[in-house]
Write a protein that holds these residues in place. Structure first.
Motif: not given
Length: 116
Positions: A16-22, A64-71, A83-87, A113-116
């Protein structure tokens, strides 16, 4: 007073995917750089992405290749698209900023939290 507030954490299944914000309380140009870090239970805090304001971003090999930072400078907000989150991505994720004359500053963290 500089404040960093993270949001966007949660629980997802592997793949799955999540987007964090700071969100920063000041303009991002108050900082030399920012970063996303994470800390899993029983482990040391580790760098996820190292951001040079107005410059480039360096990612940890593990994301690398799964996470992307944007501003979004107008909102003083830095995002981490995951993206493509792993446990093994399960951790508390923190935002860090290095001020031009002070810091570092840390946010309070957000749980992923990423569940398998």
């Amino acid at each position: 007073q500089v404040q960093l507030v993270e949001s966007g954490g949660g629980s997802v299944q592997a793949g799955g995917s999540l987007r964090l914000a700071c969100a920063a309380s000041v303009t991002l140009f108050s900082f030399n750089g920012m970063g996303w870090y994470r800390q899993a239970p029983g482990k040391q805090r580790e760098l996820v992405a190292d951001i040079i304001i107005g410059g480039s971003t360096i990612y940890a090999d593990s994301v690398k290749g799964r996470f992307t930072v944007s501003i979004e400078y107008a909102k003083s907000t830095v995002y981490l698209q995951m993206n493509s989150l792993k446990p093994e991505d399960t951790a508390v994720y923190y935002c860090k900023a290095i001020g031009l004359r002070a810091g570092p500053y840390w946010g309070q963290g957000t749980q992923v939290t990423v569940s398998s």
